[in-house]
Enzyme design. Structure first.
Site, PDB file in Angstrom:
ATOM      1  N   GLY A 197      53.003  51.087  37.453  1.00 43.89           N
ATOM      2  CA  GLY A 197      53.392  49.863  38.293  1.00 43.89           C
ATOM      3  C   GLY A 197      53.414  48.593  37.506  1.00 43.89           C
ATOM      4  N   THR A 208      44.339  49.245  38.367  1.00 42.84           N
ATOM      5  CA  THR A 208      44.480  50.286  39.305  1.00 42.84           C
ATOM      6  C   THR A 208      45.207  51.360  38.955  1.00 42.84           C
ATOM      7  OG1 THR A 208      46.402  49.198  40.373  1.00 42.84           O
ATOM      8  CG2 THR A 208      44.213  48.740  41.233  1.00 42.84           C
ATOM      9  N   ASN A 210      48.213  53.555  40.355  1.00 42.16           N
ATOM     10  CA  ASN A 210      49.027  53.731  41.283  1.00 42.16           C
ATOM     11  C   ASN A 210      49.555  55.389  41.716  1.00 42.16           C
ATOM     12  OD1 ASN A 210      51.481  53.562  43.029  1.00 42.16           O
ATOM     13  ND2 ASN A 210      52.301  51.877  41.708  1.00 42.16           N
ATOM     14  N   GLU A 257      47.272  52.142  45.476  1.00 39.57           N
ATOM     15  CA  GLU A 257      46.685  51.878  44.409  1.00 39.57           C
ATOM     16  C   GLU A 257      45.320  51.804  44.527  1.00 39.57           C
ATOM     17  OE1 GLU A 257      49.671  48.580  41.972  1.00 39.57           O
ATOM     18  OE2 GLU A 257      49.061  48.052  44.190  1.00 39.57           O
ATOM     19  N   ILE A 260      39.276  52.647  40.447  1.00 39.67           N
ATOM     20  CA  ILE A 260      38.318  53.358  40.090  1.00 39.67           C
ATOM     21  C   ILE A 260      37.182  52.757  39.448  1.00 39.67           C
ATOM     22  CG2 ILE A 260      37.410  55.583  39.216  1.00 39.67           C
ATOM     23  CD1 ILE A 260      40.620  56.495  39.233  1.00 39.67           C
ATOM     24  N   TYR A 268      47.686  57.956  33.113  1.00 36.65           N
ATOM     25  CA  TYR A 268      49.433  57.853  33.322  1.00 36.65           C
ATOM     26  C   TYR A 268      49.833  59.446  33.486  1.00 36.65           C
ATOM     27  CZ  TYR A 268      49.306  53.015  33.601  1.00 36.65           C
ATOM     28  OH  TYR A 268      49.232  51.557  33.945  1.00 36.65           O
ATOM     29  N   ARG A 281      39.075  46.445  55.295  1.00 36.86           N
ATOM     30  CA  ARG A 281      39.875  45.419  55.829  1.00 36.86           C
ATOM     31  C   ARG A 281      41.254  45.606  55.872  1.00 36.86           C
ATOM     32  NH1 ARG A 281      42.427  42.581  51.965  1.00 36.86           N
ATOM     33  NH2 ARG A 281      41.760  42.594  49.823  1.00 36.86           N
ATOM     34  N   PHE A 286      47.164  36.355  49.745  1.00 37.12           N
ATOM     35  CA  PHE A 286      46.138  35.045  49.426  1.00 37.12           C
ATOM     36  C   PHE A 286      46.939  34.103  48.577  1.00 37.12           C
ATOM     37  CE2 PHE A 286      43.685  39.272  49.796  1.00 37.12           C
ATOM     38  CZ  PHE A 286      42.419  38.805  50.431  1.00 37.12           C
TER      39      PHE A 286
END
Length: 309
Positions: A197, A208, A210, A257, A260, A268, A281, A286
């Site tokens: 990404g 992350t 993706n 995403e 871990i 990848y 949530r 933000f």
């Protein structure tokens, strides 16, 4: 479990105990049907057969199939059915031509001539044949002529089955993961290839993976942040996943995403499976990366509490 992808691959059995359906998700309702199937098979000394269809019939005959999302891919379905102890799985290629078979043709050509069905485990609302013309009443009226023994699944079980199928999809689409998992009898999962990404997560200390899901029909839960487990190279690892459009960084397109925990290997191009444990949530925008980083730190703490309980 032996798997057959065409009717021509299947040789009639001497004592086949059969049930049929789409079995999307192989949830608790399906598991009850399969339990009855396997118990009947054991009692008769026969072999159990699940007859299912691919693509999903609605993908072929329904005008609204464009938005159809399924709980399981065909490979996931095969694996889940095998876990239930089924002897044979016959996957019928579902076409418009197949959908035009009359109930008589369906029973004679498929159940009797192809499979060699001796006993059929079926619900009161099961429909088959052109325009869904056949059902339990039809089979009951012609059972002697067909040489079929019928075992009806109680109405209460079928009603529960219908309710759970609807609730699972609605629960996932509303981020109600615990409710969906309870009805499935296991955590909801999806698999995909890890692709590159924008790699913005690395700049704030939260790299992350993706996850790109190949099957467009596979249901991805509602946008939001989740506590998850990820199967990576044969090992289940704890993680936090964001599903959505990444509004803080002006993301384009919906992504899945996964951050871990305590893991930094380059994966990848590798396939991973994500198991959803609970919803944390909703996704929100933000005021910059610092605020996003602060929230992810909180999400990580919340996720650890969920995953370690």
């Amino acid at each position: 479990m032996k798997v057959y992808y065409n009717l021509s691959d299947f040789s009639p059995l001497a004592n086949a105990v059969v049930t049929s359906g789409t079995f999307d998700g192989v949830h608790l309702g399906h598991q009850k049907i399969l339990q009855i199937l396997c118990e009947s098979t054991a009692a008769s000394g026969g072999e159990s057969v699940v007859l299912t269809f691919w693509p999903h019939p609605r993908m072929v005959v329904s005008q609204d199939s464009q938005g159809l999302k399924l709980l399981s891919t065909i490979d996931e379905k095969i694996e889940l059915l095998e876990q239930q102890g089924v002897n044979h799985l016959l996957i019928v290629p579902f076409t418009r031509e197949f959908s035009e078979l009359s109930s008589e043709e369906y029973v004679q050509n498929i159940l009797l001539d192809t499979i060699g069905t001796k006993k059929l485990v079926i619900g009161y609302d099961h429909r088959f044949g052109r325009n869904r013309e056949g059902g339990f009443e039809y089979l009951e009226a012609h059972a002697n002529r067909f040489g079929l023994e019928l075992e009806e699944i109680p109405r209460q079980e079928i009603d529960n089955l219908v309710i759970s199928s609807t609730q699972i999809r609605e629960s996932l689409q509303n981020g109600q993961i615990k409710a969906a998992n309870e009805l499935l009898g296991r955590p909801y999962t999806f698999s995909g290839i890890v692709v590159k990404g924008r790699q913005l997560g690395r700049t704030i200390g939260f790299p992350t993976a993706n996850v790109q899901v190949a099957e467009s029909y596979k249901l991805i839960p509602a946008n939001g942040v989740y506590a998850v487990k990820a199967l990576v190279r044969g090992q289940w690892l704890n993680g936090i996943m964001n599903i959505g459009n990444r509004p803080t960084v002006d993301g384009i397109g919906r992504t899945q995403e996964v951050y871990i925990l305590d893991f930094s290997d380059d994966i990848y191009g590798e396939n991973i499976t994500v198991e959803l444990v609970d919803y944390i949530r909703p996704e929100r925008k933000f005021n910059g990366l610092d605020e996003l980083k602060s929230q992810i730190t909180k999400d990580k703490e919340t996720g650890i509490q969920i995953l370690c309980n």
